[in-house]
Design a protein around this motif. Structure first.
Motif, PDB file in Angstrom:
ATOM      1  N   TRP A   1      47.616  20.156  23.178  1.00 38.16           N
ATOM      2  CA  TRP A   1      46.154  20.323  23.146  1.00 38.16           C
ATOM      3  C   TRP A   1      45.663  20.569  21.728  1.00 38.16           C
ATOM      4  CZ3 TRP A   1      42.521  23.712  21.471  1.00 38.16           C
ATOM      5  CH2 TRP A   1      41.213  23.520  21.934  1.00 38.16           C
ATOM      6  N   GLN A   2      46.247  21.542  21.055  1.00 36.40           N
ATOM      7  CA  GLN A   2      45.740  21.859  19.718  1.00 36.40           C
ATOM      8  C   GLN A   2      46.049  20.756  18.721  1.00 36.40           C
ATOM      9  OE1 GLN A   2      47.484  24.838  17.250  1.00 36.40           O
ATOM     10  NE2 GLN A   2      45.512  25.779  16.793  1.00 36.40           N
ATOM     11  N   ASN A   3      47.205  20.109  18.883  1.00 36.84           N
ATOM     12  CA  ASN A   3      47.524  19.017  17.974  1.00 36.84           C
ATOM     13  C   ASN A   3      46.477  17.915  18.042  1.00 36.84           C
ATOM     14  OD1 ASN A   3      49.884  20.281  17.206  1.00 36.84           O
ATOM     15  ND2 ASN A   3      51.150  19.202  18.694  1.00 36.84           N
ATOM     16  N   TRP A   4      45.978  17.639  19.239  1.00 29.63           N
ATOM     17  CA  TRP A   4      45.045  16.520  19.406  1.00 29.63           C
ATOM     18  C   TRP A   4      43.601  16.960  19.529  1.00 29.63           C
ATOM     19  CZ3 TRP A   4      46.372  12.158  17.723  1.00 29.63           C
ATOM     20  CH2 TRP A   4      47.724  11.781  17.729  1.00 29.63           C
ATOM     21  N   TRP A   5      43.336  18.244  19.273  1.00 28.55           N
ATOM     22  CA  TRP A   5      41.945  18.690  19.156  1.00 28.55           C
ATOM     23  C   TRP A   5      41.725  19.335  17.798  1.00 28.55           C
ATOM     24  CZ3 TRP A   5      37.946  16.911  21.600  1.00 28.55           C
ATOM     25  CH2 TRP A   5      38.083  16.405  22.890  1.00 28.55           C
ATOM     26  N   THR A   6      42.096  20.605  17.627  1.00 22.53           N
ATOM     27  CA  THR A   6      41.784  21.289  16.371  1.00 22.53           C
ATOM     28  C   THR A   6      42.461  20.632  15.169  1.00 22.53           C
ATOM     29  OG1 THR A   6      41.553  23.374  17.588  1.00 22.53           O
ATOM     30  CG2 THR A   6      41.778  23.506  15.195  1.00 22.53           C
ATOM     31  N   ALA A   7      43.786  20.465  15.236  1.00 21.49           N
ATOM     32  CA  ALA A   7      44.497  19.872  14.099  1.00 21.49           C
ATOM     33  C   ALA A   7      44.029  18.438  13.850  1.00 21.49           C
ATOM     34  CB  ALA A   7      46.010  19.899  14.349  1.00 21.49           C
ATOM     35  N   PHE A   8      43.778  17.703  14.933  1.00 20.62           N
ATOM     36  CA  PHE A   8      43.290  16.337  14.785  1.00 20.62           C
ATOM     37  C   PHE A   8      41.914  16.332  14.116  1.00 20.62           C
ATOM     38  CE2 PHE A   8      40.957  12.600  16.141  1.00 20.62           C
ATOM     39  CZ  PHE A   8      41.878  11.582  15.976  1.00 20.62           C
ATOM     40  N   TYR A   9      41.042  17.249  14.536  1.00 25.72           N
ATOM     41  CA  TYR A   9      39.715  17.332  13.926  1.00 25.72           C
ATOM     42  C   TYR A   9      39.818  17.632  12.434  1.00 25.72           C
ATOM     43  CZ  TYR A   9      36.060  16.975  17.492  1.00 25.72           C
ATOM     44  OH  TYR A   9      35.152  16.509  18.407  1.00 25.72           O
TER      45      TYR A   9
ATOM     46  N   SER B   1      34.048  28.776  27.545  1.00 26.89           N
ATOM     47  CA  SER B   1      35.024  28.528  26.482  1.00 26.89           C
ATOM     48  C   SER B   1      34.889  27.116  25.917  1.00 26.89           C
ATOM     49  CB  SER B   1      36.450  28.754  27.004  1.00 26.89           C
ATOM     50  OG  SER B   1      36.729  27.918  28.109  1.00 26.89           O
ATOM     51  N   ALA B   2      34.429  26.167  26.738  1.00 31.93           N
ATOM     52  CA  ALA B   2      34.234  24.798  26.260  1.00 31.93           C
ATOM     53  C   ALA B   2      33.192  24.760  25.154  1.00 31.93           C
ATOM     54  CB  ALA B   2      33.807  23.894  27.419  1.00 31.93           C
ATOM     55  N   MET B   3      32.102  25.497  25.315  1.00 38.62           N
ATOM     56  CA  MET B   3      31.072  25.522  24.283  1.00 38.62           C
ATOM     57  C   MET B   3      31.574  26.235  23.035  1.00 38.62           C
ATOM     58  SD  MET B   3      28.752  23.705  25.509  1.00 38.62           S
ATOM     59  CE  MET B   3      27.725  23.900  24.071  1.00 38.62           C
ATOM     60  N   ARG B   4      32.328  27.308  23.215  1.00 40.75           N
ATOM     61  CA  ARG B   4      32.846  28.047  22.067  1.00 40.75           C
ATOM     62  C   ARG B   4      33.797  27.171  21.240  1.00 40.75           C
ATOM     63  NH1 ARG B   4      34.616  31.977  24.746  1.00 40.75           N
ATOM     64  NH2 ARG B   4      36.864  31.607  24.759  1.00 40.75           N
TER      65      ARG B   4
ATOM     66  N   TYR C   1      35.634  21.496  29.421  1.00 36.59           N
ATOM     67  CA  TYR C   1      35.254  22.038  30.732  1.00 36.59           C
ATOM     68  C   TYR C   1      36.319  21.685  31.767  1.00 36.59           C
ATOM     69  CZ  TYR C   1      32.490  22.352  35.088  1.00 36.59           C
ATOM     70  OH  TYR C   1      32.036  22.634  36.352  1.00 36.59           O
ATOM     71  N   ALA C   2      36.923  20.503  31.602  1.00 34.76           N
ATOM     72  CA  ALA C   2      37.976  20.075  32.524  1.00 34.76           C
ATOM     73  C   ALA C   2      39.296  20.794  32.276  1.00 34.76           C
ATOM     74  CB  ALA C   2      38.182  18.566  32.416  1.00 34.76           C
ATOM     75  N   GLY C   3      39.393  21.528  31.151  1.00 28.69           N
ATOM     76  CA  GLY C   3      40.596  22.299  30.867  1.00 28.69           C
ATOM     77  C   GLY C   3      40.789  22.566  29.392  1.00 28.69           C
ATOM     78  N   ASN C   4      41.051  23.820  29.039  1.00 31.48           N
ATOM     79  CA  ASN C   4      41.353  24.195  27.662  1.00 31.48           C
ATOM     80  C   ASN C   4      42.191  25.466  27.672  1.00 31.48           C
ATOM     81  OD1 ASN C   4      39.536  26.704  26.949  1.00 31.48           O
ATOM     82  ND2 ASN C   4      38.189  25.308  28.075  1.00 31.48           N
ATOM     83  N   PRO C   5      42.933  25.747  26.612  1.00 30.33           N
ATOM     84  CA  PRO C   5      43.860  26.891  26.605  1.00 30.33           C
ATOM     85  C   PRO C   5      43.182  28.259  26.672  1.00 30.33           C
ATOM     86  CG  PRO C   5      44.369  25.338  24.839  1.00 30.33           C
ATOM     87  CD  PRO C   5      43.033  24.967  25.370  1.00 30.33           C
ATOM     88  N   PHE C   6      41.893  28.318  26.456  1.00 31.66           N
ATOM     89  CA  PHE C   6      41.193  29.601  26.413  1.00 31.66           C
ATOM     90  C   PHE C   6      40.562  29.963  27.750  1.00 31.66           C
ATOM     91  CE2 PHE C   6      41.018  27.525  22.251  1.00 31.66           C
ATOM     92  CZ  PHE C   6      41.719  28.448  21.500  1.00 31.66           C
ATOM     93  N   SER C   7      40.856  29.182  28.767  1.00 31.14           N
ATOM     94  CA  SER C   7      40.340  29.457  30.103  1.00 31.14           C
ATOM     95  C   SER C   7      41.466  29.316  31.113  1.00 31.14           C
ATOM     96  CB  SER C   7      39.204  28.487  30.449  1.00 31.14           C
ATOM     97  OG  SER C   7      38.794  28.654  31.783  1.00 31.14           O
ATOM     98  N   ALA C   8      41.591  30.309  31.997  1.00 29.52           N
ATOM     99  CA  ALA C   8      42.647  30.275  33.008  1.00 29.52           C
ATOM    100  C   ALA C   8      42.305  29.330  34.154  1.00 29.52           C
ATOM    101  CB  ALA C   8      42.883  31.684  33.559  1.00 29.52           C
TER     102      ALA C   8
ATOM    103  N   GLN D   1      32.123  35.683  17.021  1.00 33.08           N
ATOM    104  CA  GLN D   1      33.127  36.676  17.401  1.00 33.08           C
ATOM    105  C   GLN D   1      34.554  36.144  17.340  1.00 33.08           C
ATOM    106  OE1 GLN D   1      32.160  38.899  21.086  1.00 33.08           O
ATOM    107  NE2 GLN D   1      30.102  38.056  20.912  1.00 33.08           N
ATOM    108  N   SER D   2      34.728  34.839  17.529  1.00 34.52           N
ATOM    109  CA  SER D   2      36.084  34.295  17.673  1.00 34.52           C
ATOM    110  C   SER D   2      36.518  33.395  16.528  1.00 34.52           C
ATOM    111  CB  SER D   2      36.177  33.492  18.981  1.00 34.52           C
ATOM    112  OG  SER D   2      35.275  32.402  18.975  1.00 34.52           O
TER     113      SER D   2
END
Length: 544
Positions: free
Chosen positions: A314-322, A136-139, A119-126, A297-298
């Motif tokens: 961001w992705q290295n320490w979120w998706t790839a890290f997960y 986008s945070a929930m998605r 919610y504080a910031g992610n690549p899928f929200s401007a 959908q995504s």
């Protein structure tokens, strides 16, 4: 072969001695040179996530697609055991144990904290701290806790269950790789090396989560009573939970672990129902529906999105890290899922692991994360009204987050308890401390479940796949896991082990790919053999 006499009676001497020596050496290294160890493993894990991100993304998605294929293919009817064999546990008990070992404690911790960070910031929200970033945070959170995570658990579970219960091999990683490397190599040092790697990573994974969980429990106790636990009391807490876990694992899967898992599920449902009933119910229900729809959908696009143009952290320490973190837990959770899944078909195992737990995770995240976002929305509106009424300007007029987000940024372990305080304030009912107490109790029982099931897995691997390892081995490994957690907590080395575990995820990912190849080769061989037998029977019937 497992030893039959002496001090190491009933276990594999090579696995036990080498893995124990490696664990002791690593704990000593992290305890004595904590800062240096943290720097070394942090740099190495960062390099791995940056350079092998593509491998994690392809591997996780490929495993998921393969499992979905098995579910709908002719192989789905194959029983993980003898043909016609019935499941060892009821569906309710099976699902409860599966969920408790796989996701329970992590969801309790991150269901509020992760949506807040996104919610504080992610690549899928401007924008940040907005309706767009909330959606986008929930998605993103649904994606990280969705089918990919369970697919990484399920792949080793399916391989282990198939080769052990259907082919009669020991319940160990080496058994699943026999079709690729042969019996001789897997019975020698090569097979032992695979099992040693899994034992070490599993022991550290459990101990690290154990230590981090004690920190969250300490936050809960401080929130409820105002009393701050010192390092000594945290050590005592680790000892107490270890003792309960050891008693549970010694009693066996069909007693201690099953009963604890059923208790976990019941208490989870009580807390879930309370948050949904006394929290912003309408917002929560809409969040669950919208989040599930957004995930559906995504999911394909997010599965293969590699942030090529920006290549940001961001992705290295979120998706790839997960994905890497799930991999470090995959052998442990996979072995335990296999252990409780005898008698089920491949289709039942895949559906039970990929659909039901994922849907429950979505309901849980939608409830807790949705409630937190609702209160953040209310705090944002209140701040805007205050800005207009008081004519605030500059930094005072800037909204930097509501109570839950600010608490999450200050201490991630406090996010859940801050949510309970907001529910109490909004509902007018004195239920904040009650929910906090129930959540703290649930944290304890989830940790006991993870610790005892993890101890069972480690002792099983140390006994070279014996599903009933000797009691002394279960006690010894239970004490060792607790000792690792205590030593690392004392020395401040938990972060070092966490980053080191991420480094170990890369070879485990390679092992998972090899296991999938070995399983498919075995399934094809069984299918050909079955077809030949059917043809022979038809010819004999025609001749007669």
């Amino acid at each position: 072969m497992s030893n039959s006499a002496g001090l190491l009676r009933g276990v594999d001497a090579r696995i036990t001695i080498v893995s124990t020596a490696l664990i002791a050496s690593f704990v000593a290294f992290c305890a004595v040179l904590g800062d240096q160890a943290g720097e070394i493993f942090s740099g190495l894990s960062t390099a791995i996530l940056l350079n092998f991100k593509w491998f994690y993304l392809i591997m996780a998605s490929g495993v998921l697609v393969y499992l979905l294929y098995l579910m709908v293919s002719r192989f789905g009817n194959i029983t993980l055991g003898r043909d016609g064999e019935k499941p060892e546990f009821s569906t309710i008990s099976w699902l409860s144990m599966l969920f408790s070992a796989g996701m329970g404690i992590g969801l309790l911790f991150w269901s509020v904290a992760e949506p807040m960070w996104h919610y504080a910031g992610n690549p899928f929200s401007a924008t940040t701290l907005s309706a767009e970033s909330a959606e986008s945070a929930m998605r993103v959170t649904f994606f990280h806790w969705g089918m990919h995570a369970w697919a990484l658990y399920l792949m080793p579970a399916l391989c282990l269950a198939y080769f052990s219960f259907r082919k009669g091999k020991p319940l160990s990683i080496r058994s699943t790789l026999t079709p690729l490397f042969g019996e001789a190599r897997m019975n020698g040092w090569l097979g032992a090396m695979f099992d040693i790697l899994i034992v070490v990573v599993t022991a550290f994974g459990i101990a690290t989560s154990f230590g981090l969980g004690v920190e969250q429990l300490a936050t809960g106790i401080k929130t409820l009573s105002g009393f701050e636990l010192g390092i000594g009391l945290k050590m005592a807490l680790i000892l107490a939970i270890s003792m309960v876990a050891i008693m549970s694992v010694v009693s066996g899967v069909d007693r201690g672990i099953k009963l604890l898992s059923l208790w976990n599920m019941l208490l989870s449902l009580v807390i879930l129902a309370a948050v949904m009933a006394f929290g912003p119910t309408r917002y929560i229900l809409n969040t669950i529906l919208e989040g599930t729809s957004g995930y559906a959908q995504s999911v394909i696009g997010m599965s293969l999105w590699s942030d090529t143009q920006n290549d940001a952290d961001w992705q290295n320490w979120w998706t790839a890290f997960y994905w890497a973190w799930w991999l470090t837990w995959a052998p442990f959770v996979g072995t335990f899922i296999a252990r409780i899944s005898r008698g089920r078909t491949i289709r039942q195992l895949v559906m039970g692991s990929l659909i039901i737990p994922v849907l429950f995770s979505f309901v849980w995240i939608g409830t807790f994360g949705g409630a937190a976002l609702s209160y953040e929305k209310a705090d944002r509106v209140s701040h805007q009204q205050q800005v207009q009424s008081q004519g605030l300007q500059g930094e005072a007029a800037e909204f930097t987050g509501g109570a839950i987000l600010l608490a999450t940024k200050a201490d991630t372990t406090s996010s859940l308890f801050t949510l309970f305080d907001k529910i109490e304030q909004s509902s007018g009912l004195a239920i904040g401390n009650l929910l906090g107490a129930l959540a703290s109790l649930l944290i304890v029982t989830y940790f006991v479940t993870s610790a005892d099931s993890g101890t069972l897995v480690v002792s099983t691997l140390a006994a070279r796949g014996n599903m009933h390892p000797p009691a002394w081995s279960r006690v010894a490994w239970g004490l060792m896991v607790g000792a690792i957690a205590a030593a690392l907590l004392w020395s401040g080395g938990l972060k070092s082990v966490q980053t080191a575990s991420i480094c170990a995820a890369l070879p485990i990912g390679v092992i998972l790919v090899l296991m999938a190849l070995a399983l498919h080769r075995a399934l094809l061989s069984e299918s050909i053999a079955s077809l030949q037998m059917t043809t022979a029977d038809d010819l004999r019937a025609s001749a007669s």
